[in-house]
Design an enzyme around this catalytic site. Structure first.
Site: not given
Ligand code: SAJ
Length: 432
Positions: A13, A90, A211, A215, A218, A262, A265, A410
């Site tokens: 990815y 990793t 980095k 995450n 978040r 899920g 990250c 959701r």
């Molecule tokens: N989720 C929630 N509530 C939220 C946001 C997300 O339950 O408010 C859940 C999503 O459904 C998912 C999981 O969290 O199952 C992760 O969601 P994500 O939006 O964080 O998506 P990822 O895991 O692809 O996170 C990536 C990360 N990017 C990198 O690590 C380079 C994250 O730092 C970014 O914030 C995210 O993409 C993004 O939204 O860009």
């Protein structure tokens, strides 16, 4: 150094879109990938990544046709490169400890063939301290070259969003953790060719912390929203209304509660960060992980509760799980909450799974047809907020199902409207 040949190690990815963007800018780009099937597909201009990735297929086909990107499994290729980008996985193991074997292998292969004057940029997410204490010493010992003198090195963590890798690669600000000034200037020059956002400079340790912490941050925010959701269920309130109004207060940004967290990250980066801290515990980060990991089981418990209310024995029920991917309109099932929901319920109930994009990574009854998924079902659990689910007609759904139960992970449905149509409704954060 005017970069002539770029080598990207790891075409997943992160690596594949990176290689495509460099090739699209005219660099001779070679992708080093251990999975031969992936290499074959890429050299045919076929994207091996699952799910929609806007723009990636087109760029890949174009650069392969122009022979600007070639994929190979032969590490010898590294000896031709002036700039090498390491984008390998990793992961963490079942004890939440980092697994750096892929990184070690990549660094060894690169080190054996590292050309004098070459730039090495590591993009993989790392436990803080890994560059200074592991990557650079290993590269120097295997290559016999010295960092900052004979070769140059930076740590520039990827910030891609699966589902929109090309845009996020270009538009997300880039951090470059550098070893020395020359490494920084080489890296800034080459990244500026593809990154349209600000490029921030710092040291490598800080970049590694940034980095993993961004995450972890978040993940903690989402865990807070999930904890409030559970409280609202008990209190009989709607957490989404609570969230809407909390966020009217300045400097508030309450995230979305839901089926769980899920992806590849947020489920691992907090642990990569924590793994470097040995003299103290990090209760907030580990508790947040536990809260988010508990949500899929809570969703399954809501389904069992609703079946019980309907007088249906779980062992005699048919349950539809809608949404296998870990995020909206994606095909990626890595660490998906749905897999936990399925695993929890399949011991007793008959399960059928629907997803418009993802392929099931497990042996389970699966369909792309929503009606087929719902037909004769006793309970419809919505785990992922795919766009397709927003247009489901409750009337039609009621006709299809054997028992009218909706379990909403959701906030896809209005509880009142569901109940008016005769559904038993349960939702994350939706008190009755
Ligand atoms: N989720 C929630 N509530 C939220 C946001 C997300 O339950 O408010 C859940 C999503 O459904 C998912 C999981 O969290 O199952 C992760 O969601 P994500 O939006 O964080 O998506 P990822 O895991 O692809 O996170 C990536 C990360 N990017 C990198 O690590 C380079 C994250 O730092 C970014 O914030 C995210 O993409 C993004 O939204 O860009």
């Amino acid at each position: 150094m005017s970069t002539k040949v770029i080598c990207v190690v790891g075409l997943g990815y992160v690596g594949l879109p990176l290689a495509c963007l460099f090739a699209d800018k005219g660099y001779e780009t070679i992708g080093l990938e251990k999975e031969r099937k992936k290499v074959e597909l890429i050299n045919q201009g076929i994207c091996p990544l699952r799910g929609k990735e806007p723009g990636l297929n087109e760029i890949l086909l174009s650069v392969v046709n122009k022979r600007k990107l070639i994929a190979t499994s032969d590490p010898e290729i590294c000896s031709q490169a002036n700039a090498i980008f390491i984008c390998v996985d990793t992961p963490i193991n079942e004890f939440q400890k980092p697994v750096l074997t892929f990184l070690e292998c990549a660094v060894m292969e690169v080190g054996k063939r590292l050309k004098k004057g070459a730039l090495v940029a590591v993009e993989s997410t790392l436990p803080p301290g890994t560059m200074n204490n592991f990557v650079i010493p290993l590269l120097e010992s295997v290559s016999g070259l010295r960092a900052g003198n004979d070769f140059y090195i930076v740590y520039s963590p990827e910030r891609i969003l699966p589902g929109n890798v090309i845009v996020s690669l270009k538009k997300n600000a880039r951090i470059i953790g550098c070893h020395d000034e020359k490494s920084l200037s080489l890296a800034r020059e080459i990244y500026s060719a593809i990154v349209e956002a600000p490029i921030y400079e710092t040291d490598m340790l800080t970049a590694e912390i940034v980095k993993t912490v961004e995450n972890a941050y978040r993940d903690v925010q989402i865990a807070f929203a999930n904890e409030v959701a559970l409280a609202c269920e008990e209190l009989g309130a709607d957490v989404f209304e609570v969230r809407r109004l909390v966020n009217t207060s300045p400097f508030r940004d309450m995230h979305l509660p839901g089926s769980g967290v899920g992806g590849h990250c947020l489920t691992k980066d907090p642990w990569l960060f924590a793994s470097s801290i040995t003299r103290q515990s990090l209760p907030l980060i580990s508790t947040a992980r536990a809260i988010n990991d508990s949500m899929p089981k809570h969703l399954a418990a809501l389904a069992i509760e609703a079946l019980c209310e309907a007088g249906i024995e779980v062992s005699k029920s048919k349950i539809s799980v809608l949404g296998l991917a870990f995020r909206k309109d994606l095909g990626d099932t890595r660490n998906s909450p749905a897999l936990v929901v399925i695993d929890t319920l399949r011991k007793d109930a008959k399960i059928i799974v629907h997803d418009p994009y993802a392929e099931p990574p497990i042996d389970i009854a699966f369909t792309r047809d929503i009606n087929e998924a719902l037909r004769d079902s006793d309970c419809a659990i919505f785990v992922t907020d795919h766009s397709d689910y927003f247009t489901i007609d409750l009337q039609e759904m009621a006709k299809l199902m054997h028992t009218r139960i909706i379990v909403d992970g959701r906030n896809l449905f209005d509880a009142k409207k569901c109940r008016e149509k005769g559904f038993i409704y349960r939702g994350i954060g939706k008190g009755r």
